[in-house]
Design an enzyme around this catalytic site. Structure first.
Site: not given
Length: 217
Positions: A195-196
């Site tokens: 999720r980066l």
């Protein structure tokens, strides 16, 4: 006993590509063109579909999916009934947001800006490029208004089909035409692991140049 659906358990780890400031184009329209071409080449479903978000005079938002029909040096063009709900909201509050999402490429683009009508010439040109049935539909549908049943719509379609039968060209309704979203902010989002995600945003400056910034995911 059937196990209840748990949306919290749904996961997808994005890992196809990355988006760096060195690789992105200097102009957001050029970058969008690159991504749109890649979406088309990847045969992404409804690649030109975009969620159009508008708000009424009180700020209450509304969203729906429309199709991008042109991208020029000024902005993003779509066509609709000016008397529709979205048309009335744009009349009261001439700002909008667009969201493109291409899951196959793990990408989305967010566009924000003011909305203006395109020229009558451009609306005429696109209207007459549409299939005859779609031209009739623009006349027959009182878009966003309540109708008693499907038969009422079919009757209107029949009425306008007969009205324009034999004419060399169906005139474009005055209540139907194009809008252009003229952006002052365009964000490119590329899914990344954990999720980066990569988020690069172009913001229009007072001197009409674009400033590029990276945002935290």
């Amino acid at each position: 006993m059937e196990k209840p659906l748990s949306l919290q358990d749904i996961r997808k780890n994005y890992s196809l590509k990355e988006l760096t400031t060195n690789a992105v184009a200097d102009n957001p329209f050029q970058q969008f063109g690159v991504w749109m071409q890649e979406a088309l080449e990847a045969q992404a479903a409804e690649a030109t579909a975009m969620t159009l978000s508008t708000a009424d005079a009180q700020g209450r938002p509304s969203a729906r999916v429309v199709l991008l029909k042109e991208l020029d040096s000024q902005g993003f063009v779509f066509y609709t009934n000016y008397l529709s709900r979205k048309g009335q909201q744009i009349e009261d509050n001439p700002f909008a947001a667009l969201t493109f999402f291409w899951p196959a490429l793990e990408r989305q683009v967010r566009v924000e800006g003011r909305v203006e009508k395109v020229t009558d010439q451009l609306s005429d040109q696109y209207f007459h490029s549409r299939p005859i049935g779609s031209q009739i539909g623009a006349w027959a549908s009182p878009q966003s208004q309540p109708i008693p049943n499907r038969a009422a719509l079919a009757n209107l379609e029949k009425e306008y089909t007969q009205k324009f039968e034999g004419l060399p060209e169906i005139p474009r309704p005055e209540h139907w035409g194009g809008y252009r979203v003229v952006p002052d902010r365009i964000e490119f989002w590329q899914g990344r692991p954990s999720r980066l995600h990569d988020r690069l945003v172009f913001k229009l400056q007072e001197d009409d140049t674009w400033k590029l910034q990276r945002l935290a995911p």
